[in-house]
Enzyme design. Sequence first.
Site, PDB file in Angstrom:
ATOM      1  CE1 TYR A   1      -4.227   1.294  -0.332  1.00  0.00           C
ATOM      2  CE2 TYR A   1      -3.572   2.646   1.638  1.00  0.00           C
ATOM      3  CZ  TYR A   1      -4.263   2.376   0.702  1.00  0.00           C
ATOM      4  OH  TYR A   1      -5.462   3.380   0.272  1.00  0.00           O
TER       5      TYR A   1
ATOM      6  CE  LYS B   1      -6.905   6.262   0.437  1.00  0.00           C
ATOM      7  NZ  LYS B   1      -8.150   7.078   0.120  1.00  0.00           N
TER       8      LYS B   1
HETATM    9  P1  NDP Z   1     -12.633   3.821  -8.246  1.00  0.00           P
HETATM   10  O1  NDP Z   1     -11.280   3.544  -9.086  1.00  0.00           O
HETATM   11  O2  NDP Z   1     -13.988   3.150  -8.457  1.00  0.00           O
HETATM   12  O3  NDP Z   1     -12.751   5.345  -7.826  1.00  0.00           O
HETATM   13  C1  NDP Z   1     -11.594   6.276  -7.741  1.00  0.00           C
HETATM   14  C2  NDP Z   1     -11.925   7.554  -8.347  1.00  0.00           C
HETATM   15  O4  NDP Z   1     -10.952   8.632  -8.237  1.00  0.00           O
HETATM   16  C3  NDP Z   1     -12.481   7.469  -9.915  1.00  0.00           C
HETATM   17  O5  NDP Z   1     -13.979   7.895 -10.096  1.00  0.00           O
HETATM   18  C4  NDP Z   1     -11.635   8.518 -10.375  1.00  0.00           C
HETATM   19  O6  NDP Z   1     -11.973   9.150 -11.524  1.00  0.00           O
HETATM   20  C5  NDP Z   1     -11.319   9.364  -9.266  1.00  0.00           C
HETATM   21  N1  NDP Z   1     -10.131  10.327  -9.448  1.00  0.00           N
HETATM   22  C6  NDP Z   1      -8.681  10.003  -9.480  1.00  0.00           C
HETATM   23  N2  NDP Z   1      -8.041  11.046  -9.910  1.00  0.00           N
HETATM   24  C7  NDP Z   1      -8.831  12.102 -10.164  1.00  0.00           C
HETATM   25  C8  NDP Z   1      -8.589  13.562 -10.228  1.00  0.00           C
HETATM   26  N3  NDP Z   1      -7.216  13.951 -10.461  1.00  0.00           N
HETATM   27  N4  NDP Z   1      -9.944  14.224 -10.120  1.00  0.00           N
HETATM   28  C9  NDP Z   1     -10.985  13.532 -10.176  1.00  0.00           C
HETATM   29  N5  NDP Z   1     -11.084  12.374  -9.726  1.00  0.00           N
HETATM   30  C10 NDP Z   1     -10.243  11.607  -9.617  1.00  0.00           C
HETATM   31  O7  NDP Z   1     -12.033   3.239  -6.773  1.00  0.00           O
HETATM   32  P2  NDP Z   1     -12.686   3.250  -5.145  1.00  0.00           P
HETATM   33  O8  NDP Z   1     -14.092   3.203  -5.462  1.00  0.00           O
HETATM   34  O9  NDP Z   1     -11.869   1.925  -4.762  1.00  0.00           O
HETATM   35  O10 NDP Z   1     -11.951   4.358  -4.590  1.00  0.00           O
HETATM   36  C11 NDP Z   1     -12.753   5.632  -4.123  1.00  0.00           C
HETATM   37  C12 NDP Z   1     -11.942   5.992  -2.752  1.00  0.00           C
HETATM   38  O11 NDP Z   1     -12.246   4.864  -1.773  1.00  0.00           O
HETATM   39  C13 NDP Z   1     -10.652   6.160  -2.912  1.00  0.00           C
HETATM   40  O12 NDP Z   1     -10.264   7.084  -1.854  1.00  0.00           O
HETATM   41  C14 NDP Z   1      -9.870   4.906  -2.439  1.00  0.00           C
HETATM   42  O13 NDP Z   1      -8.517   5.020  -1.616  1.00  0.00           O
HETATM   43  C15 NDP Z   1     -10.891   4.609  -1.035  1.00  0.00           C
HETATM   44  N6  NDP Z   1     -10.590   3.303  -0.372  1.00  0.00           N
HETATM   45  C16 NDP Z   1     -10.878   2.226  -1.395  1.00  0.00           C
HETATM   46  C17 NDP Z   1     -10.941   0.954  -0.795  1.00  0.00           C
HETATM   47  C18 NDP Z   1     -10.925  -0.301  -1.617  1.00  0.00           C
HETATM   48  O14 NDP Z   1     -10.497  -1.408  -1.299  1.00  0.00           O
HETATM   49  N7  NDP Z   1     -11.395  -0.154  -3.107  1.00  0.00           N
HETATM   50  C19 NDP Z   1     -10.668   0.682   0.532  1.00  0.00           C
HETATM   51  C20 NDP Z   1     -10.786   1.920   1.438  1.00  0.00           C
HETATM   52  C21 NDP Z   1     -10.655   3.212   0.674  1.00  0.00           C
HETATM   53  P3  NDP Z   1     -11.882   9.240 -13.258  1.00  0.00           P
HETATM   54  O15 NDP Z   1     -12.339   7.507 -13.280  1.00  0.00           O
HETATM   55  O16 NDP Z   1     -12.956   9.915 -13.796  1.00  0.00           O
HETATM   56  O17 NDP Z   1     -10.622   9.402 -13.244  1.00  0.00           O
END
Ligand code: NDP
Length: 257
Positions: free
Chosen positions: A158, A165
């Site tokens: 990670y 984070k």
């Molecule tokens: P996704 O990939 O589905 O979502 C990530 C999102 O971040 C995408 O919608 C992407 O938009 C957006 N993003 C990235 N860069 C930018 C930018 N420069 N401007 C605007 N938007 C941006 O993954 P998750 O749903 O897993 O992630 C969502 C959150 O949850 C994150 O903070 C992640 O760290 C957190 N999280 C995830 C876990 C997991 O196991 N999945 C566990 C705990 C926390 P686009 O697609 O348009 O680039």
Amino acid sequence: MSGLLQGKNVVVMGVANERSIAWGITKSLHNAGANLIFTNRQERSYKKLVKLLEKHEINPKQIVSCDVADDESIREAFEEIKNEVGVIHGLIHSVAFAKREELQGEFANTSRDGFLLAQEISAYSLVAVTKAAKELMTEGGSIVTQTYLGSERVIPNYNVMGVAKASLEASVRYLAEDVGKYGIRVNAVSAGPIRTLSAKGVSGFNEKASLIEEKAPLRRGIDQDQVGDATLFFISELSRGITGEVLHVDSGFHIIG
Ligand code: NDP
């Protein structure tokens, strides 16, 4: 829970597809009666979102483009939202990014660029969007971000995202103090591993997911809907006494030594 957010305008940032945590959150907020405004960065995510909303018969108030790496894009997005809805009551920050090569091997090998990029998109973006959103939260509000246990403990691979984070969670506390006087709360949900597009970028996802099923008190994995409901709690008045908090939605895994 229907009606809990009736008449409330909530901005959701970070739906990339059906697996996104922000999509689980969307369903919970929609079921509670919220009016939803979405932001995305990539055209691909926009198209996926439009299809998903149609399929689930959710009528968005607005969809605007927003790249959190760009101050002007954030300013324009919130300007457009202000023009359309005037007041917002909630903001979901579900956005993070790190280079794939930084999410494997030794943290000591993290590049300067990779470190700064992860901090910018995954932590600073919360500061920037809070600043923009608070101007529209004239009736008070609630901001919720998404974090992970890698901020508190060393979780293999990670790496740079764990440090981002940690920065995100500290930002939650400092922001909570700043905006509390305006009746705005800032909290984080710390979810267990969920298979999403972003999670695929971290090596060893399967091991992490099976560890939860084996070791967590509840002996089961986490899904987007569980995170959605916990986030709904933070957005709603049910959590009105809580700010600056990090709530673990991980089947209790974080209490196990
Ligand atoms: P996704 O990939 O589905 O979502 C990530 C999102 O971040 C995408 O919608 C992407 O938009 C957006 N993003 C990235 N860069 C930018 C930018 N420069 N401007 C605007 N938007 C941006 O993954 P998750 O749903 O897993 O992630 C969502 C959150 O949850 C994150 O903070 C992640 O760290 C957190 N999280 C995830 C876990 C997991 O196991 N999945 C566990 C705990 C926390 P686009 O697609 O348009 O680039």
